[in-house]
Design an enzyme around this catalytic site. Structure first.
Site, PDB file in Angstrom:
ATOM      1  CE  LYS A 156      -2.687   1.085   3.524  1.00 51.39           C
ATOM      2  NZ  LYS A 156      -3.999   1.469   4.354  1.00 51.39           N
ATOM      3  CB  SER A 157       3.870   2.263   2.022  1.00 57.64           C
ATOM      4  OG  SER A 157       3.215   1.931   3.282  1.00 57.64           O
TER       5      SER A 157
ATOM      6  N   GLY B   6      -5.185   7.738   5.902  1.00 58.58           N
ATOM      7  CA  GLY B   6      -4.490   8.817   6.417  1.00 58.58           C
ATOM      8  C   GLY B   6      -3.172   9.237   5.655  1.00 58.58           C
TER       9      GLY B   6
ATOM     10  NE  ARG C 262      -5.756   8.030  11.338  1.00 56.65           N
ATOM     11  CZ  ARG C 262      -4.715   7.207  10.510  1.00 56.65           C
ATOM     12  NH1 ARG C 262      -5.477   6.549   9.261  1.00 56.65           N
ATOM     13  NH2 ARG C 262      -3.481   6.849  10.681  1.00 56.65           N
TER      14      ARG C 262
ATOM     15  CB  SER D 297       5.854  10.107  11.751  1.00 60.05           C
ATOM     16  OG  SER D 297       4.668  10.174  10.632  1.00 60.05           O
TER      17      SER D 297
ATOM     18  CG  ASP E 197       0.396   0.281   9.821  1.00 63.80           C
ATOM     19  OD1 ASP E 197      -0.272   1.192  10.601  1.00 63.80           O
ATOM     20  OD2 ASP E 197       0.674   0.918   8.451  1.00 63.80           O
TER      21      ASP E 197
END
Length: 454
Positions: A40-41, A113, A141, A186, A338
């Site tokens: 996904k990233s 997000g 969020r 992050s 995750d």
């Protein structure tokens, strides 16, 4: 444990009433070979970088989940031409850095997000005003962690109270280069700043005290951007000098390790399983879940190790093995943040206690994943102690969980899939209140479960 094919059984709450609750039943061994969807990233970034490159970028293996599609729709609103070809690949005809168009309507981010934070960075150094909206879950969020550094670069934000969506962002061109030390690990914040740097004159530097996933750096290099990465006093300094041009390229998206993790745990805890998960990305900033499972005694072999598009890839052979509770090093958290919900499931089946800490980040994901998983696993028969920054899980010693439910997913796809895996290793199955959120990241999850257990 019931030796029956894995299946999803719908429950009914009344005549004529449509419900989405599902019960994941006990499973026989998971065997054969499966292939999980694309990472996904990498899928998000493939679309974004393709949109910033002048010319045609071809993407194979793109994840067709709702989150990634939200990114594609937003980029199309700003001038990128994105189409699916007959062979399943995607073509992106980009408009170039600095030339994105003003969107005519709000950018609907759905539940994503990643789409929101990265696109905020991408647009921060463009003379564009954009409204970002999302669903009820995304609108809770926090966005301040991205708003703060992008504001230093000159962008202006009008968020909802609490720094959440919906918000309006006014980008600035040219932006102001900054040096920014991440206050919390992050990859999304780092990537947002680097995306803004692409159209900002001068050198922008992000300092990472703790390394996070590095797909942005790797992929930008593949698109021809000079990304400087230096380690100074144990901290990573990532710098881009803008404005930068991107060159279109062909991308092969490896299988998502986060998606593979559900099947790795399932095969580890369901007796007699022997499953091969093909083409899994093993970026060292993303493979923490497999390292921790091995520490717990999981039988995971890397087959046909290779490199695809600058990313390490292998086929994973996972066989059932008794797991042992451990104390998980909090330093590994960024490489598997995750995957903790499904790790909690594995820990609930281990012998002895598993201790996790340093996981405050999980409280501000799609849901409060510490509280949600503590409640869900307790309902399924596990023994859990919730702490401020992690869970203490007392394993069953390999015995099936009792099962039960319905557990509350809070519209969080990883809670739903993790508890589905728990249902496979239970006596009576585990009912989740909704499987609809799974489409955001893993549309064919249930089909692959059935395939592996058939």
């Amino acid at each position: 444990m019931c030796a029956v094919k894995a299946r999803i059984a719908k429950t009914a709450s009344g005549i004529g009433i449509s419900v989405t609750a599902h019960r994941f039943m006990p499973s026989g061994p998971l065997t054969g070979r499966i292939r999980v969807p694309g990472d996904k990233s990498i899928s998000h970034r493939s679309l974004m970088f393709g949109a910033l490159a002048v010319g045609k970028t071809t993407i194979r293996g793109l994840l067709e989940g709702e989150d990634v599609l939200a990114t594609g729709r937003a980029l199309a609103q700003m001038g990128a031409k994105i189409s699916k070809e007959a062979d399943g690949s995607y073509s992106v005809n980009g408009v170039g850095v600095g030339t994105l168009l003003q969107p005519q309507g709000a950018l609907d981010m759905g539940n994503s997000g990643t789409s929101t934070r990265l696109l905020m960075g991408l647009l921060a150094s463009h003379a564009i005003t954009a409204a970002f909206t999302g669903d009820a879950s995304l609108s809770k969020r926090p966005m301040s962690r991205v708003i703060d550094p992008l504001s230093l670069m000159g962008a202006a934000f009008t968020p909802s109270p609490g720094g959440t969506l919906p918000l309006v962002m006014e980008g600035i061109q040219p932006g102001v280069p900054i040096t920014y030390r991440l206050p919390v690990a992050s990859a999304q914040v780092k990537s947002a700043i680097l995306l803004a740097a692409l159209n900002t004159p001068g050198t922008t530097t992000v300092i990472e005290p703790v390394p996070t996933r590095d797909h942005t750096e790797r992929m930008l290099h593949g698109f021809g951007v000079d990304v400087q990465v230096d380690v100074i006093d144990g901290e990573r300094h990532i710098s881009i000098t803008g404005p930068a041009d991107l060159t279109p390229c062909d991308i092969e998206v490896p299988g998502d390790p986060s998606s593979a993790a559900f099947f790795a745990v399932a095969a580890s805890i369901v007796p007699d399983s022997d499953l091969v998960i093909e083409n899994v990305g093993l970026n060292p900033t993303r493979d923490g879940i497999f390292r921790v499972l091995k520490q717990m005694g999981a039988s995971i072999q890397y087959l046909e190790e290779r490199e695809v598009g600058g990313e390490p890839v292998a086929d994973l052979r996972v066989r059932h093995a008794p797991l042992q509770g451990i104390e998980v090093d909090p330093e590994i958290a960024p490489s598997m943040i995750d995957e903790f919900p499904v790790l909690f499931v594995a820990a609930s089946m281990a012998t002895g206690a598993t201790v996790t800490s340093g996981l405050e980040e999980l409280r501000v994901k799609e849901s409060d994943r510490l509280s949600a998983m503590a409640s869900a696993l307790t309902q399924a028969g596990a023994k859990i102690n919730e702490r401020a920054d992690g869970l203490l899980i007392h394993g069953s010693g390999g015995k099936p969980l009792a099962g039960g439910g319905p557990v509350t997913t809070h519209l969080d796809h990883r809670i739903a899939m993790s508890m589905a895996v728990a249902g496979l290793a239970s006596k009576a199955g585990v009912e989740v209140d909704s499987t609809e959120p799974i489409a955001t990241s893993f549309p064919n999850f249930s089909d692959l479960l059935d395939e592996a257990a058939s």
